[in-house]
Design an enzyme around this catalytic site. Structure first.
Site, short mmCIF file in Angstrom:
data_model
loop_
_atom_site.label_atom_id
_atom_site.label_comp_id
_atom_site.label_asym_id
_atom_site.label_seq_id
_atom_site.Cartn_x
_atom_site.Cartn_y
_atom_site.Cartn_z
N ASP A 10 0.86 -1.19 0.00
CA ASP A 10 0.00 0.00 0.00
C ASP A 10 0.90 1.23 0.00
OD1 ASP A 10 -2.30 1.66 0.23
OD2 ASP A 10 -2.00 1.79 2.39
N SER A 11 0.29 2.35 -0.26
CA SER A 11 1.01 3.62 -0.24
C SER A 11 1.16 4.09 1.20
CB SER A 11 0.24 4.68 -1.04
OG SER A 11 -1.05 4.87 -0.46
N TYR A 42 -0.73 8.17 -2.89
CA TYR A 42 -0.71 7.92 -4.33
C TYR A 42 -1.77 8.74 -5.06
CZ TYR A 42 2.33 3.73 -3.96
OH TYR A 42 3.38 2.86 -3.76
N CYS A 73 -4.44 -1.05 -1.90
CA CYS A 73 -4.53 0.39 -2.13
C CYS A 73 -5.55 0.61 -3.24
CB CYS A 73 -3.15 0.93 -2.53
SG CYS A 73 -3.14 2.65 -3.07
N ASN A 74 -6.57 1.38 -2.94
CA ASN A 74 -7.61 1.63 -3.95
C ASN A 74 -7.04 2.32 -5.18
OD1 ASN A 74 -9.05 1.67 -1.16
ND2 ASN A 74 -10.70 1.33 -2.62
N THR A 75 -6.20 3.32 -4.96
CA THR A 75 -5.66 4.09 -6.08
C THR A 75 -4.77 3.22 -6.96
OG1 THR A 75 -5.72 6.11 -4.76
CG2 THR A 75 -4.32 6.13 -6.71
N CYS A 183 -10.58 4.17 0.37
CA CYS A 183 -9.13 4.19 0.57
C CYS A 183 -8.83 3.30 1.75
CB CYS A 183 -8.66 5.63 0.85
SG CYS A 183 -6.91 5.75 1.33
N HIS A 185 -6.62 3.42 3.90
CA HIS A 185 -6.26 4.15 5.11
C HIS A 185 -7.50 4.48 5.96
CE1 HIS A 185 -2.38 4.87 3.15
NE2 HIS A 185 -1.93 5.42 4.27
#
Length: 259
Positions: A10-11, A42, A73-75, A183, A185
């Protein structure tokens, strides 16, 4: 390969919300988690940069012998997973906003989605919305500034309170009854979000669904571990490892790694 680890990246620290669900469902599986906190978030980055970062993370996890990669990570999922699946032979699990259950269950006909700019502007997000949310009003909100605050351990800060109030108020005025977290997070904000939202507004994230899919894909490819003891969980961060350590409590140790 079946006793090799599952790789997760993940970011930053947010993808540990996905890791937790995977570890809870598959406690015997070994896992390696990469927190690319140096490059978080991201969301504002362009598609090509997001692909480059995802490739870097993937190749590091493959060098460490991972049998599967979870893009927590969704992005990164919405912008890079097609490229990853095309260029690498291991199975990939992605994460995208849980629009479908919210759209199917809404009674008010309006749902909110809190996500990064990279997710909300992606082709995959719009395809999913068009497929499952026909006739449902979606109030989209870019959670600008939320990821850096989480990455810096400022969940309980006045800045976080101010941003959440700013982002949630228009959704409440639109009469949402579901809030979709787009997200990885953001599940760490659920207690804060619940303090702002009326009790009838339900919060949905993707963690449990991703864990179920991970289990299914492992079985499909005959990659499920044959071990019955508790899996070994390794965590790497290229940012401040103390932030990730704080989120994990003292159950696991975090190693600083420059990648």
């Amino acid at each position: 390969m079946s006793n090799s680890p599952i790789g997760i990246f993940d970011s930053g620290v947010g993808g540990t919300s996905i890791w937790r669900e995977i570890h809870k469902r598959l406690p015997s599986e070994h896992t390696i988690y990469l927190a690319d906190s140096k490059n978080a978030p991201y969301g504002p980055k362009g598609k090509e940069k997001i692909i480059d970062l995802s490739v870097k993370n993937t190749e590091l996890l493959l060098k460490k012998g991972c049998k599967m990669i979870v893009v927590a990570c969704n992005t990164a999922t919405t912008n890079a997973i097609r490229h990853l699946r095309k260029n690498y032979d291991v199975p990939f699990i992605g994460i995208e906003p849980a629009i479908k259950p919210a759209a199917l269950q809404t009674k008010s006909g309006t749902i909110g989605i809190l996500a990064t700019k990279g997710t909300l502007s992606s082709e995959l997000f719009h395809k999913t919305s068009d497929l499952y949310a026909n006739g449902v009003q979606i109030i989209e909100q870019v959670g600008e500034g939320l990821v850096p605050l989480i990455e810096n351990g400022k969940i309980e800060s006045p800045e976080m309170e101010k941003l959440l109030k700013l982002y949630l108020t228009p959704m409440l005025h639109a009469n949402i009854d579901y809030l979709v977290l787009g997200c990885s997070h953001y599940p760490y904000l659920i207690p804060k979000l619940q303090s702002f939202l009326p009790k009838h507004v339900k919060i949905i994230d993707s963690g449990i669904a991703v864990a179920r899919q991970t289990e299914a894909i492992l079985a499909k490819h005959d990659l499920s571990t044959q071990e019955e003891t508790r899996g070994n969980c390794i965590f790497y961060s290229n940012g401040n490892p103390e932030i990730l350590q704080h989120i994990l409590k003292h159950d696991f140790s975090v190693e600083a790694l420059d990648f």
